[in-house]
Design a protein around this motif. Structure first.
Motif, PDB file in Angstrom:
ATOM      1  N   ALA A 509     -10.594  15.632  47.863  1.00  0.00           N
ATOM      2  CA  ALA A 509     -10.154  16.411  49.038  1.00  0.00           C
ATOM      3  C   ALA A 509      -9.867  15.620  50.147  1.00  0.00           C
ATOM      4  O   ALA A 509      -9.190  15.836  50.831  1.00  0.00           O
ATOM      5  CB  ALA A 509     -11.415  17.807  48.657  1.00  0.00           C
ATOM      6  N   PRO A 510     -11.535  15.071  50.454  1.00  0.00           N
ATOM      7  CA  PRO A 510     -11.227  14.141  51.614  1.00  0.00           C
ATOM      8  C   PRO A 510      -9.906  13.896  51.844  1.00  0.00           C
ATOM      9  O   PRO A 510      -8.863  13.286  52.452  1.00  0.00           O
ATOM     10  CB  PRO A 510     -12.146  13.101  51.920  1.00  0.00           C
ATOM     11  CG  PRO A 510     -13.290  13.373  50.682  1.00  0.00           C
ATOM     12  CD  PRO A 510     -12.557  14.336  49.727  1.00  0.00           C
ATOM     13  N   GLY A 511      -9.335  13.001  50.562  1.00  0.00           N
ATOM     14  CA  GLY A 511      -8.290  11.943  50.627  1.00  0.00           C
ATOM     15  C   GLY A 511      -7.141  12.852  50.678  1.00  0.00           C
ATOM     16  O   GLY A 511      -5.608  12.749  51.782  1.00  0.00           O
ATOM     17  N   ARG A 512      -7.032  13.780  49.752  1.00  0.00           N
ATOM     18  CA  ARG A 512      -5.956  15.280  49.311  1.00  0.00           C
ATOM     19  C   ARG A 512      -5.690  15.140  51.231  1.00  0.00           C
ATOM     20  O   ARG A 512      -4.503  16.189  51.877  1.00  0.00           O
ATOM     21  CB  ARG A 512      -5.906  15.958  48.277  1.00  0.00           C
ATOM     22  CG  ARG A 512      -5.253  17.562  49.020  1.00  0.00           C
ATOM     23  CD  ARG A 512      -5.364  17.819  47.348  1.00  0.00           C
ATOM     24  NE  ARG A 512      -4.195  19.058  47.203  1.00  0.00           N
ATOM     25  CZ  ARG A 512      -4.105  20.401  47.737  1.00  0.00           C
ATOM     26  NH1 ARG A 512      -5.317  20.522  49.127  1.00  0.00           N
ATOM     27  NH2 ARG A 512      -2.914  21.241  47.816  1.00  0.00           N
ATOM     28  N   ASN A 513      -6.261  15.811  51.678  1.00  0.00           N
ATOM     29  CA  ASN A 513      -6.760  16.956  52.449  1.00  0.00           C
ATOM     30  C   ASN A 513      -6.156  15.852  53.880  1.00  0.00           C
ATOM     31  O   ASN A 513      -5.625  16.958  55.249  1.00  0.00           O
ATOM     32  CB  ASN A 513      -8.291  16.907  53.226  1.00  0.00           C
ATOM     33  CG  ASN A 513      -8.270  18.684  52.495  1.00  0.00           C
ATOM     34  OD1 ASN A 513      -7.645  18.867  51.928  1.00  0.00           O
ATOM     35  ND2 ASN A 513     -10.104  18.471  52.433  1.00  0.00           N
ATOM     36  N   ALA A 514      -7.107  15.109  54.088  1.00  0.00           N
ATOM     37  CA  ALA A 514      -5.718  13.852  54.972  1.00  0.00           C
ATOM     38  C   ALA A 514      -4.787  13.838  55.245  1.00  0.00           C
ATOM     39  O   ALA A 514      -4.172  13.776  56.284  1.00  0.00           O
ATOM     40  CB  ALA A 514      -7.203  12.987  55.578  1.00  0.00           C
ATOM     41  N   SER A 515      -4.061  13.395  54.101  1.00  0.00           N
ATOM     42  CA  SER A 515      -2.455  13.105  53.865  1.00  0.00           C
ATOM     43  C   SER A 515      -2.120  14.617  54.588  1.00  0.00           C
ATOM     44  O   SER A 515      -0.819  14.120  54.925  1.00  0.00           O
ATOM     45  CB  SER A 515      -2.567  13.504  52.080  1.00  0.00           C
ATOM     46  OG  SER A 515      -2.782  14.256  51.413  1.00  0.00           O
ATOM     47  N   ARG A 516      -2.586  15.834  54.219  1.00  0.00           N
ATOM     48  CA  ARG A 516      -1.991  16.866  55.034  1.00  0.00           C
ATOM     49  C   ARG A 516      -1.687  16.993  55.886  1.00  0.00           C
ATOM     50  O   ARG A 516      -0.384  16.723  56.533  1.00  0.00           O
ATOM     51  CB  ARG A 516      -2.315  18.121  54.562  1.00  0.00           C
ATOM     52  CG  ARG A 516      -2.442  18.590  53.116  1.00  0.00           C
ATOM     53  CD  ARG A 516      -2.965  19.545  52.229  1.00  0.00           C
ATOM     54  NE  ARG A 516      -2.547  20.995  53.639  1.00  0.00           N
ATOM     55  CZ  ARG A 516      -3.795  21.855  53.181  1.00  0.00           C
ATOM     56  NH1 ARG A 516      -4.636  22.189  52.320  1.00  0.00           N
ATOM     57  NH2 ARG A 516      -3.320  23.455  53.946  1.00  0.00           N
ATOM     58  N   VAL A 517      -2.599  16.416  56.958  1.00  0.00           N
ATOM     59  CA  VAL A 517      -3.049  16.265  58.166  1.00  0.00           C
ATOM     60  C   VAL A 517      -1.897  15.470  59.132  1.00  0.00           C
ATOM     61  O   VAL A 517      -1.116  15.835  59.969  1.00  0.00           O
ATOM     62  CB  VAL A 517      -4.309  15.767  59.263  1.00  0.00           C
ATOM     63  CG1 VAL A 517      -4.585  15.748  60.510  1.00  0.00           C
ATOM     64  CG2 VAL A 517      -5.110  17.079  58.273  1.00  0.00           C
ATOM     65  N   ILE A 518      -1.611  14.329  57.987  1.00  0.00           N
ATOM     66  CA  ILE A 518      -0.813  12.786  58.314  1.00  0.00           C
ATOM     67  C   ILE A 518       0.341  13.121  58.254  1.00  0.00           C
ATOM     68  O   ILE A 518       1.590  13.279  59.286  1.00  0.00           O
ATOM     69  CB  ILE A 518      -1.253  11.914  57.762  1.00  0.00           C
ATOM     70  CG1 ILE A 518      -2.736  10.640  57.774  1.00  0.00           C
ATOM     71  CG2 ILE A 518      -0.188  10.605  57.898  1.00  0.00           C
ATOM     72  CD1 ILE A 518      -2.925  10.166  56.921  1.00  0.00           C
ATOM     73  N   LEU A 519       0.605  14.173  56.911  1.00  0.00           N
ATOM     74  CA  LEU A 519       2.380  14.582  57.212  1.00  0.00           C
ATOM     75  C   LEU A 519       2.510  15.725  57.705  1.00  0.00           C
ATOM     76  O   LEU A 519       3.525  15.671  57.996  1.00  0.00           O
ATOM     77  CB  LEU A 519       2.501  14.735  55.359  1.00  0.00           C
ATOM     78  CG  LEU A 519       2.074  13.911  54.661  1.00  0.00           C
ATOM     79  CD1 LEU A 519       1.903  14.395  53.313  1.00  0.00           C
ATOM     80  CD2 LEU A 519       3.253  12.815  54.596  1.00  0.00           C
ATOM     81  N   GLY A 520       1.252  16.244  58.031  1.00  0.00           N
ATOM     82  CA  GLY A 520       1.281  17.269  58.733  1.00  0.00           C
ATOM     83  C   GLY A 520       2.204  16.719  60.645  1.00  0.00           C
ATOM     84  O   GLY A 520       3.372  17.597  60.950  1.00  0.00           O
ATOM     85  N   GLU A 521       1.284  15.818  60.603  1.00  0.00           N
ATOM     86  CA  GLU A 521       1.651  14.819  62.086  1.00  0.00           C
ATOM     87  C   GLU A 521       2.953  13.771  62.147  1.00  0.00           C
ATOM     88  O   GLU A 521       3.189  13.943  63.412  1.00  0.00           O
ATOM     89  CB  GLU A 521       0.192  14.671  62.508  1.00  0.00           C
ATOM     90  CG  GLU A 521      -0.485  15.926  62.566  1.00  0.00           C
ATOM     91  CD  GLU A 521      -1.578  15.382  63.358  1.00  0.00           C
ATOM     92  OE1 GLU A 521      -2.159  13.986  63.580  1.00  0.00           O
ATOM     93  OE2 GLU A 521      -2.902  16.196  63.873  1.00  0.00           O
ATOM     94  N   THR A 522       3.494  13.398  60.912  1.00  0.00           N
ATOM     95  CA  THR A 522       4.677  12.928  61.219  1.00  0.00           C
ATOM     96  C   THR A 522       6.050  13.425  60.895  1.00  0.00           C
ATOM     97  O   THR A 522       6.893  12.994  60.554  1.00  0.00           O
ATOM     98  CB  THR A 522       4.129  11.526  60.039  1.00  0.00           C
ATOM     99  OG1 THR A 522       4.216  12.250  59.104  1.00  0.00           O
ATOM    100  CG2 THR A 522       3.076  10.857  60.100  1.00  0.00           C
ATOM    101  N   GLY A 523       5.908  14.300  60.845  1.00  0.00           N
ATOM    102  CA  GLY A 523       7.069  15.738  59.916  1.00  0.00           C
ATOM    103  C   GLY A 523       7.557  15.174  58.937  1.00  0.00           C
ATOM    104  O   GLY A 523       8.617  15.734  58.451  1.00  0.00           O
ATOM    105  N   LYS A 524       6.670  15.052  57.583  1.00  0.00           N
ATOM    106  CA  LYS A 524       7.024  14.365  56.413  1.00  0.00           C
ATOM    107  C   LYS A 524       6.443  15.699  55.584  1.00  0.00           C
ATOM    108  O   LYS A 524       7.164  15.866  54.374  1.00  0.00           O
ATOM    109  CB  LYS A 524       6.418  13.483  55.869  1.00  0.00           C
ATOM    110  CG  LYS A 524       6.969  12.119  56.619  1.00  0.00           C
ATOM    111  CD  LYS A 524       8.666  11.508  56.401  1.00  0.00           C
ATOM    112  CE  LYS A 524       8.755  10.122  56.673  1.00  0.00           C
ATOM    113  NZ  LYS A 524      10.377  10.131  56.217  1.00  0.00           N
ATOM    114  N   ALA A 525       5.354  16.691  56.286  1.00  0.00           N
ATOM    115  CA  ALA A 525       5.141  17.580  55.346  1.00  0.00           C
ATOM    116  C   ALA A 525       5.791  18.721  54.454  1.00  0.00           C
ATOM    117  O   ALA A 525       6.975  18.705  54.951  1.00  0.00           O
ATOM    118  CB  ALA A 525       4.196  18.285  55.913  1.00  0.00           C
TER     119      ALA A 525
END
Length: 525
Positions: A509-525
């Motif tokens: 969960a921490p890894g998956r949750n962090a990826s969602r935050v990262i991709l949202g802020e880099t415009g890749k979500a």
């Protein structure tokens, strides 16, 4: 020299999970780790004898059952296979008594009812409560934490949730006394809080014990076939199928900062690995390493560094890995031998309280809570035919030894203490719970808290959860309020490990949750 869109520090299962999602979104991703293989706290090695494969830390695949990651990443196609035991775990007592959690709730109730029929029916209700709440628990776990404001607003809108909020603050002693009449049942349920280093009188332990046990009743205390290492190996294979890269034996010493942003990382040998202009760094290391060592006061400020230096780590662990000449026989009977885990204590929460008090005062506990993992009983592939492999986890020992409650050990340094203390514990367990244990030992290897920290820097003080799991270090407080949304003061540096929500254990969960935050802020979500 190559540059990367994402560099993930630490190839534990959370770091690899984060990297998988970043690579799936099209980021050129590199994972670096100081250890010789991927996995972090989820490795399996022949630490005792050839053919005897021990899970070095994590054995049970529990909250990971609530993760969508295995399906989203198709990990079954990369070698992940789970085993569900018939008996999830048993709690055994010195008089040969036992309570077992079976696959079916009716069988578990029958086991509890040998001590209290009322407690058995209480368990039916509590297990049902979890099933009804499972979807919301999974959503909570697999999403960034709600802020304190959001949590307060939700309580205001749904007043019935206040009972759940109250329960989340109760200790194991408070919560189990409220629900169960029999001390054996209280231990059977409450001892699970010890897996997160929560003592019977620590706030928050009751809710955690319920979450653990009710989850296991519903989905099983599963094990990964051929060892927990198959999970990170499956994640690594998926990552590489998406063009991601992994470098082991590469220790990061700092994150390179240029113009207020991460520009790459530097390794212990001086090599620098660069990011692309819009690249990111995600750290699966413990939060102290990230804030104090990799970033430092000059990049995050003196106040945050000071707070991180005061962060609570929790109690240390000691592990005894055993290669055995055959299966262990328990005084409590064959159901214990068929259990994935065996918890062994007297039927008394006060016993556990004394145990933790001794540990937290710096003394070697006289009779610590020992978790016995029946690795090969659940997965015969872990040991040669006719043999067995077991891991004994001593749940709470001091990192710095200042005394000895056993009255038998005079040394105060772990290098001098670990073998005589292991002798003492094996004699104690053999005499009290498993009469043939000592005679079966072909070889043992003992890891003290100091050994664990030397092998893996993120096992600070010999702990395994990247920080104590207490109410003020969970959810929107984990690891600190300023870091609770996987972000750091450096705009392109993120946390993705167990030091962030929802915390330690095998969850992804921490890894998956962090990826969602990262991709949202880099415009890749």
């Amino acid at each position: 020299m190559n540059s990367y869109d994402a560099i993930v520090i630490g190839a534990g299962h959370n770091g690899l999970t984060c990297a998988c999602y970043l690579a799936r979104a099209g980021l050129q991703t590199l994972v670096v780790d100081q250890y010789h293989t991927v996995g972090g706290m989820a490795t399996t090695e022949e630490v005792t004898l050839p053919g005897f494969r021990s899970d070095m830390h994590a054995f049970g695949y529990q909250f990971a059952n609530l993760s969508p990651a295995p399906q989203e990443l198709g990990l079954a196609n990369f070698g992940l296979e789970l085993i569900r035991p018939e008996i999830n775990y048993s709690h055994v007592f010195p008089d040969g008594g036992i309570i077992s959690m079976h696959r079916g709730v009716d069988d578990t109730i029958a086991s509890i009812s040998r001590y209290s029929k009322k407690d058995g029916e209480t368990w039916r209700r509590l297990a049902s409560d979890f099933v009804q709440a499972k979807a919301s628990i999974a959503e909570w776990m697999n999403s960034p934490p709600r802020s304190l404001v959001q949590e307060t607003e939700q309580l205001a809108q749904q007043p019935h949730d206040i009972d759940g909020y109250r329960a989340s603050l109760q200790s194991v002693r408070s919560w189990t006394n409220e629900h169960f009449e029999c001390e054996e049942t209280r231990l059977f349920i409450g001892a699970w809080a010890c897996h997160a280093s929560i003592a019977p009188d620590d706030a928050g332990g009751g809710r955690l014990a319920w979450l653990f046990t009710a989850l296991i009743q519903d989905v099983g205390n599963r094990a990964v076939k051929q060892g927990m290492h198959r999970l990170p190996l499956a994640l690594a294979a998926y990552l590489q199928s998406r063009g991601g890269e992994i470098r082991t034996g590469a220790r990061v010493t700092r994150i390179l900062i240029e113009h207020g942003r991460a520009a790459g990382v530097q390794l212990a040998d001086g090599e620098q690995i660069r990011l692309t202009d819009k690249g990111v760094v995600a750290s699966n290391a413990d939060p102290r390493q990230l804030i104090v060592d990799f970033l430092g006061e000059e990049n995050v400020g003196a106040e945050l560094v000071a707070k991180m230096q005061r962060y609570e780590w929790g109690d240390g662990y000691m592990t005894i890995y055993l290669a055995l000449d055959g299966p262990v026989i328990y005084k409590a009977g064959p159901d214990a031998q068929r259990s994935a885990y065996v918890h062994a204590t007297p039927p008394s929460l006060e016993f556990l309280s004394i145990d933790y008090a001794q540990c937290r005062s710096g003394r070697l506990p006289a009779a610590p809570f020992v978790l016995m993992c029946n690795d090969s009983a659940i997965d015969p592939s872990r040991a040669p035919s006719g043999k067995a492999v077991m891991k004994m986890i001593v749940h709470n020992v001091p990192y710095e030894i200042r005394g000895d409650a056993t009255g038998k050990i005079g040394a105060r340094k772990w290098d001098e203490v670990k073998e005589p203390y292991a002798d003492y514990l094996i004699d104690y367990v053999t005499a009290t719970y498993a009469p043939n244990l000592k005679s079966l030992i072909l070889k043992r290897v003992v890891h003290s808290p100091v050994d664990m920290e030397k092998l893996m820097a993120s096992a600070v003080h010999g702990t395994v959860t990247h920080g104590a799991f207490l109410p003020y270090q969970t959810g929107s407080q984990r690891p600190l309020p300023q870091l609770a949304q996987y972000r750091t003061p450096v705009p392109n540096v993120y946390l993705c490990g167990a030091g962030s929500h929802p915390g330690g254990g095998i969850t992804m969960a921490p890894g998956r949750n962090a990826s969602r935050v990262i991709l949202g802020e880099t415009g890749k979500a």
